[in-house]
Scaffold this active site. Structure first.
Site, PDB file in Angstrom:
ATOM      1  N   LYS A 157      23.571  16.100  -0.578  1.00  0.00           N
ATOM      2  CA  LYS A 157      24.581  17.124  -0.883  1.00  0.00           C
ATOM      3  C   LYS A 157      23.917  18.470  -1.130  1.00  0.00           C
ATOM      4  O   LYS A 157      24.320  19.484  -0.595  1.00  0.00           O
ATOM      5  CB  LYS A 157      25.389  16.710  -2.119  1.00  0.00           C
ATOM      6  CG  LYS A 157      26.343  15.573  -1.901  1.00  0.00           C
ATOM      7  CD  LYS A 157      27.623  15.948  -1.195  1.00  0.00           C
ATOM      8  CE  LYS A 157      27.700  15.701   0.266  1.00  0.00           C
ATOM      9  NZ  LYS A 157      27.285  14.499   0.885  1.00  0.00           N
ATOM     10  N   CYS A 195      31.993  20.545  19.485  1.00  0.00           N
ATOM     11  CA  CYS A 195      32.988  21.393  20.148  1.00  0.00           C
ATOM     12  C   CYS A 195      34.392  21.015  19.674  1.00  0.00           C
ATOM     13  O   CYS A 195      34.643  19.903  19.248  1.00  0.00           O
ATOM     14  CB  CYS A 195      32.923  21.180  21.664  1.00  0.00           C
ATOM     15  SG  CYS A 195      31.311  21.532  22.336  1.00  0.00           S
ATOM     16  N   GLU A 220      22.184  19.928   2.122  1.00  0.00           N
ATOM     17  CA  GLU A 220      22.991  20.271   3.297  1.00  0.00           C
ATOM     18  C   GLU A 220      23.895  21.478   3.055  1.00  0.00           C
ATOM     19  O   GLU A 220      24.316  22.130   4.003  1.00  0.00           O
ATOM     20  CB  GLU A 220      23.819  19.083   3.780  1.00  0.00           C
ATOM     21  CG  GLU A 220      24.939  18.649   2.894  1.00  0.00           C
ATOM     22  CD  GLU A 220      25.778  17.552   3.572  1.00  0.00           C
ATOM     23  OE1 GLU A 220      26.067  17.654   4.767  1.00  0.00           O
ATOM     24  OE2 GLU A 220      26.115  16.584   2.882  1.00  0.00           O
ATOM     25  N   ASN A 244      34.277  18.741  25.692  1.00  0.00           N
ATOM     26  CA  ASN A 244      33.480  18.388  24.514  1.00  0.00           C
ATOM     27  C   ASN A 244      32.703  17.142  24.888  1.00  0.00           C
ATOM     28  O   ASN A 244      33.286  16.145  25.307  1.00  0.00           O
ATOM     29  CB  ASN A 244      34.383  18.108  23.304  1.00  0.00           C
ATOM     30  CG  ASN A 244      33.566  17.643  22.089  1.00  0.00           C
ATOM     31  OD1 ASN A 244      32.356  17.888  22.029  1.00  0.00           O
ATOM     32  ND2 ASN A 244      34.201  16.967  21.159  1.00  0.00           N
ATOM     33  N   GLY A 245      31.370  17.216  24.771  1.00  0.00           N
ATOM     34  CA  GLY A 245      30.549  16.041  25.096  1.00  0.00           C
ATOM     35  C   GLY A 245      29.318  16.470  25.867  1.00  0.00           C
ATOM     36  O   GLY A 245      28.966  17.644  25.895  1.00  0.00           O
ATOM     37  N   LYS A 284      31.015  18.602  11.191  1.00  0.00           N
ATOM     38  CA  LYS A 284      31.689  17.577  10.386  1.00  0.00           C
ATOM     39  C   LYS A 284      31.596  16.215  11.057  1.00  0.00           C
ATOM     40  O   LYS A 284      31.455  15.208  10.412  1.00  0.00           O
ATOM     41  CB  LYS A 284      33.164  17.932  10.181  1.00  0.00           C
ATOM     42  CG  LYS A 284      33.932  16.923   9.332  1.00  0.00           C
ATOM     43  CD  LYS A 284      33.328  16.782   7.950  1.00  0.00           C
ATOM     44  CE  LYS A 284      34.011  15.723   7.117  1.00  0.00           C
ATOM     45  NZ  LYS A 284      33.267  15.471   5.860  1.00  0.00           N
ATOM     46  N   TRP A 298      29.878  24.070  20.588  1.00  0.00           N
ATOM     47  CA  TRP A 298      28.650  23.839  19.810  1.00  0.00           C
ATOM     48  C   TRP A 298      27.590  23.558  20.868  1.00  0.00           C
ATOM     49  O   TRP A 298      27.626  22.516  21.519  1.00  0.00           O
ATOM     50  CB  TRP A 298      28.853  22.644  18.883  1.00  0.00           C
ATOM     51  CG  TRP A 298      27.817  22.477  17.833  1.00  0.00           C
ATOM     52  CD1 TRP A 298      27.557  23.316  16.784  1.00  0.00           C
ATOM     53  CD2 TRP A 298      26.888  21.389  17.700  1.00  0.00           C
ATOM     54  NE1 TRP A 298      26.546  22.822  16.020  1.00  0.00           N
ATOM     55  CE2 TRP A 298      26.098  21.638  16.548  1.00  0.00           C
ATOM     56  CE3 TRP A 298      26.635  20.251  18.420  1.00  0.00           C
ATOM     57  CZ2 TRP A 298      25.093  20.784  16.112  1.00  0.00           C
ATOM     58  CZ3 TRP A 298      25.645  19.388  17.988  1.00  0.00           C
ATOM     59  CH2 TRP A 298      24.879  19.665  16.854  1.00  0.00           C
ATOM     60  N   HIS A 340       3.757   6.514  -7.225  1.00  0.00           N
ATOM     61  CA  HIS A 340       3.056   6.195  -5.965  1.00  0.00           C
ATOM     62  C   HIS A 340       2.919   7.423  -5.079  1.00  0.00           C
ATOM     63  O   HIS A 340       2.806   7.321  -3.863  1.00  0.00           O
ATOM     64  CB  HIS A 340       3.822   5.084  -5.230  1.00  0.00           C
ATOM     65  CG  HIS A 340       3.942   3.834  -6.030  1.00  0.00           C
ATOM     66  ND1 HIS A 340       2.878   2.977  -6.259  1.00  0.00           N
ATOM     67  CD2 HIS A 340       4.980   3.320  -6.737  1.00  0.00           C
ATOM     68  CE1 HIS A 340       3.267   1.974  -7.031  1.00  0.00           C
ATOM     69  NE2 HIS A 340       4.537   2.155  -7.335  1.00  0.00           N
ATOM     70  N   GLU A 361      22.123  10.385  -2.230  1.00  0.00           N
ATOM     71  CA  GLU A 361      23.353  11.109  -1.843  1.00  0.00           C
ATOM     72  C   GLU A 361      23.392  12.481  -2.520  1.00  0.00           C
ATOM     73  O   GLU A 361      23.727  13.489  -1.904  1.00  0.00           O
ATOM     74  CB  GLU A 361      24.574  10.273  -2.202  1.00  0.00           C
ATOM     75  CG  GLU A 361      25.915  10.947  -2.018  1.00  0.00           C
ATOM     76  CD  GLU A 361      26.167  11.487  -0.613  1.00  0.00           C
ATOM     77  OE1 GLU A 361      25.444  11.151   0.317  1.00  0.00           O
ATOM     78  OE2 GLU A 361      27.107  12.307  -0.476  1.00  0.00           O
ATOM     79  N   ARG A 408      34.338  21.886  12.525  1.00  0.00           N
ATOM     80  CA  ARG A 408      33.493  21.019  13.364  1.00  0.00           C
ATOM     81  C   ARG A 408      32.176  21.693  13.715  1.00  0.00           C
ATOM     82  O   ARG A 408      31.278  21.063  14.255  1.00  0.00           O
ATOM     83  CB  ARG A 408      34.236  20.627  14.641  1.00  0.00           C
ATOM     84  CG  ARG A 408      35.495  19.813  14.408  1.00  0.00           C
ATOM     85  CD  ARG A 408      36.347  19.736  15.663  1.00  0.00           C
ATOM     86  NE  ARG A 408      35.704  19.006  16.713  1.00  0.00           N
ATOM     87  CZ  ARG A 408      35.795  17.682  16.873  1.00  0.00           C
ATOM     88  NH1 ARG A 408      36.483  16.981  16.011  1.00  0.00           N
ATOM     89  NH2 ARG A 408      35.182  17.064  17.851  1.00  0.00           N
TER      90      ARG A 408
HETATM   91  C1  AGP Z   1      27.520  14.081   4.793  1.00  0.00           C
HETATM   92  O1  AGP Z   1      27.767  15.035   3.784  1.00  0.00           O
HETATM   93  C2  AGP Z   1      27.244  14.710   6.127  1.00  0.00           C
HETATM   94  N1  AGP Z   1      28.260  15.586   6.511  1.00  0.00           N
HETATM   95  C3  AGP Z   1      26.837  13.708   7.183  1.00  0.00           C
HETATM   96  O2  AGP Z   1      25.654  13.096   6.726  1.00  0.00           O
HETATM   97  C4  AGP Z   1      27.844  12.572   7.519  1.00  0.00           C
HETATM   98  O3  AGP Z   1      27.944  11.679   6.441  1.00  0.00           O
HETATM   99  C5  AGP Z   1      27.297  11.804   8.731  1.00  0.00           C
HETATM  100  O4  AGP Z   1      27.248  12.692   9.828  1.00  0.00           O
HETATM  101  C6  AGP Z   1      28.130  10.583   9.103  1.00  0.00           C
HETATM  102  O5  AGP Z   1      29.419  10.982   9.472  1.00  0.00           O
HETATM  103  P1  AGP Z   1      30.578   9.867   9.544  1.00  0.00           P
HETATM  104  O6  AGP Z   1      30.718   9.289   8.185  1.00  0.00           O
HETATM  105  O7  AGP Z   1      31.785  10.627   9.983  1.00  0.00           O
HETATM  106  O8  AGP Z   1      30.131   8.834  10.549  1.00  0.00           O
END
Ligand code: AGP
Length: 612
Positions: A489, A2, A492, A99-100, A607, A73, A508, A485, A27
């Site tokens: 990318k 949120c 996601e 928010n929460g 985010k 959200w 394996h 990583e 967000r």
């Molecule tokens: C990464 O591209 C993602 N958006 C997500 O995995 C992110 O790294 C994860 O939520 C951790 O967030 P932070 O680094 O703000 O703790």
């Protein structure tokens, strides 16, 4: 997550609220609403995007100098207008945004229903506003104190702002576990979930701490109390963030801007910290814990997502360079599995946002078990730096794109400096070796600049991969975390199911997946396992797999086998994640675009994951 925005002052509130909500869109959300105080409180709520709220509200009177705005959200109750915030007291005189998650909302709701309160939504938030109303009715307390008393009944996380028709010169804000920032203007105040909606109006901010309730009064200014009724003095910080850094700077997407910012952000994560001539590193935030770190029996890294991948790179760096045993833990697992943490263990939490709920919880657990807890974080003043004993900021600047890019390389740069500093302090590397590493580290920004020039070639590679449903990313040694990583990318932002794997693990099981429809991205830069990587590529080719290779400039052997390749500058193996991750970021960006995906705000994602 949120998003919260509120305003009180002499300007028209509505344009500030809407613009602020648009700044918080990254967000992730599914509905939006605003409440404005006119002769009475006016409310406008819509499911969907902020634009739909704007279109709807444009037909009405949106005047008023005080207002609250929210992007939701959904956590309790589906995304619709009824569940959208703000929520109201029974007499519609109090409006609240939140928010929460209120964990004990069911118990509270049951009691309030017994006392005759009618609920119109399925949200946990509506419980809060009726609870405040009930407290005020029974105690005749001021709104400020009624909010404080009501929050004593609540368990869970909240960042709230309360607007009341009977208190037209005031806003009440409070937080626990969800971020909240107050902007201090001249005879005006701004409240938001982070600084991005505030920064164009003022650089002076107060970060609200957990279990604090804030009275914002146009005449008397800011008053802060803990929910235990202890007065607190507001600590005003001056933020360095400038508005233009928040704009896209001419790029089509924030993500692309942030990918291209990496030569600068990597430089900034070293600035003022290394001296390659003298062979020295200065990590101010860690100095106080120098002895604890050098005597640590074990270092436990904890993080989520991309930050967890940075932690994995740190495992290789700290064990390789500083010879200290390292463990890497998903914060979401670490916090629940009752881990063994001994005196002498050091826990290092890594987070871009500094607000990730699981990482915050892991920090609290580690502290309860007696560990020294350090933080590596990007957002100044966020919850994680304030929850840890010390740490280092990554100084990557605001990262708006949901997919983390520059924050990752900045984290790895800071972790590299920490490993080198620890190794030199412990004597596992001498000053000459440290100086050589630092010279190489200083050369990384220009090498990243060179790696970014492969963008055209990467886009051609993306065209071939874009229609795939699956993909494999393989790497060895320092390139294994980069493979993970790169896969994250791609999945996601393009929604292709991509998996990262240690290349040697293929035999394996995963090699059963290889056929002509499986693109395999291999990190085959010059390193200690280069020859082994060539064998792995041959195994893939023998099963008709398509190989897309990231190779060191001048490579011959891999280029003869790969279907396509990208050449990046050479560097010491320990620093290679900073460069080999660049083409993978670009690859995911181009593939996502070709698939028509929303690069900056991918579906289902936020985010900053401030809920569990
Ligand atoms: C990464 O591209 C993602 N958006 C997500 O995995 C992110 O790294 C994860 O939520 C951790 O967030 P932070 O680094 O703000 O703790």
């Amino acid at each position: 997550m949120c998003g919260i925005v509120a305003y009180i002052g002499s300007r028209e509130a509505y344009p500030i609220l809407i613009k602020g909500l648009e700044r918080l869109e990254y967000r992730g959300y599914d509905s939006a609403g605003v409440a404005l105080l006119q002769s009475e409180i006016k409310v406008f709520k819509k499911s969907g995007k902020v634009q739909e709220l704007k279109d709807y509200a444009s037909k009405y009177d949106t005047s008023g100098n005080i207002g609250i705005g929210h992007t939701r959200w959904a956590t309790h109750g589906e995304p619709n207008e009824v569940n959208a915030h703000p929520h109201f007291s029974s007499d519609n005189k109090i409006a609240l945004i939140h928010n929460g998650i209120i964990e004990n909302y069911a118990v509270l709701k049951e009691e309030l229903v017994k006392r005759g309160y009618e609920f119109h939504s399925e949200t946990d938030t509506e419980v809060l506003v009726h609870l405040i109303e009930e407290v005020q009715k029974n105690t005749k307390l001021s709104l400020f104190d009624a909010v404080r008393v009501a929050l004593n009944e609540v368990t869970g996380a909240y960042a709230i702002v309360v607007l009341s028709e009977d208190n037209p010169q005031q806003l009440i804000a409070a937080r626990k576990g969800s971020p909240l920032v107050i902007g201090m203007g001249k005879d005006e105040f701004f409240v938001a979930s982070d600084a991005t909606p505030i920064i164009e109006y003022t650089n002076n901010v107060v970060y609200v701490d957990d279990e604090e309730v804030v009275l914002i009064d146009l005449k008397d200014g800011l008053s802060i109390k803990t929910i235990a009724n202890q007065e607190k003095t507001p600590y005003v910080q001056e933020l360095e963030m400038k508005l233009e850094t928040l704009e896209k700077g001419g790029y089509e997407h924030f993500m692309l801007k942030e990918i291209y910012e990496q030569p600068r952000s990597i430089y900034d994560s070293m600035r003022g910290r290394i001296d390659s001539k003298r062979g020295d590193i200065y990590l101010g935030g860690m100095l106080e814990y120098k002895n604890i770190l050098t005597q640590a029996n074990r270092i436990i890294f904890t993080a989520c997502g991309t930050s967890w991948h940075a932690a994995l790179v740190a495992e290789y760096l700290f064990e390789d360079i500083a010879r200290v045993p390292v463990e890497v833990e998903y914060a979401s697992e670490f916090r629940y599995r009752n881990p063994v943490i001994n005196q002498g263990d050091v826990v290092i939490a890594i987070s871009q946002s500094g607000e990730t709920a699981d990482t915050l919880a892991a920090i609290e657990l580690a502290k309860q078990k007696g560990a020294t807890v350090l933080g590596v974080c990007n957002v100044v003043g966020s919850s994680i730096p304030r929850a840890t004993h010390a740490g280092a900021y990554t100084h990557a600047g605001p990262e708006i794109g949901v997919a983390s890019t520059k924050a990752f390389t900045a984290q790895v740069t800071v972790l590299t400096q920490m490993a080198l500093w620890l190794g030199y302090t412990k004597g596992t590397i001498n000053q000459a070796k440290l100086a050589r590493y630092l010279v190489e580290l200083e050369a990384i920004p220009s090498k990243v600049e060179e790696a970014l020039k492969t963008d055209v070639e990467v886009e051609k590679m993306a065209r071939i991969i874009a229609d795939s449903e699956n993909a494999l990313y393989l790497g060895r040694g320092y390139n294994f975390p980069v493979a993970l990583e790169g896969a994250l990318k791609l999945k996601e932002i393009s929604y292709i199911h991509a998996e990262g794997y240690p290349a040697a693990e293929m035999k394996h099981g995963p090699i059963a997946l290889i056929d002509e429809n499986m693109p395999v991205v291999v990190l085959a830069t010059k390193n200690a396992q280069y020859e082994k990587m060539i064998s792995n590529i041959q195994e893939v080719k023998a099963r008709k797999g398509k190989v897309f290779a990231i190779v060191t400039k001048g490579d011959v052997a891999v280029k003869e086998m790969a279907d396509r390749w990208i050449e990046i500058p050479d560097c010491p193996e320990e620093l290679s994640p900073l460069i080999s991750s660049i083409p993978l970021q670009l690859l995911s960006y181009h593939v996502a675009l070709m698939r028509g995906c929303n690069v900056d705000q991918p579906r289902n994602l936020a985010k900053s994951v401030t809920v569990e």
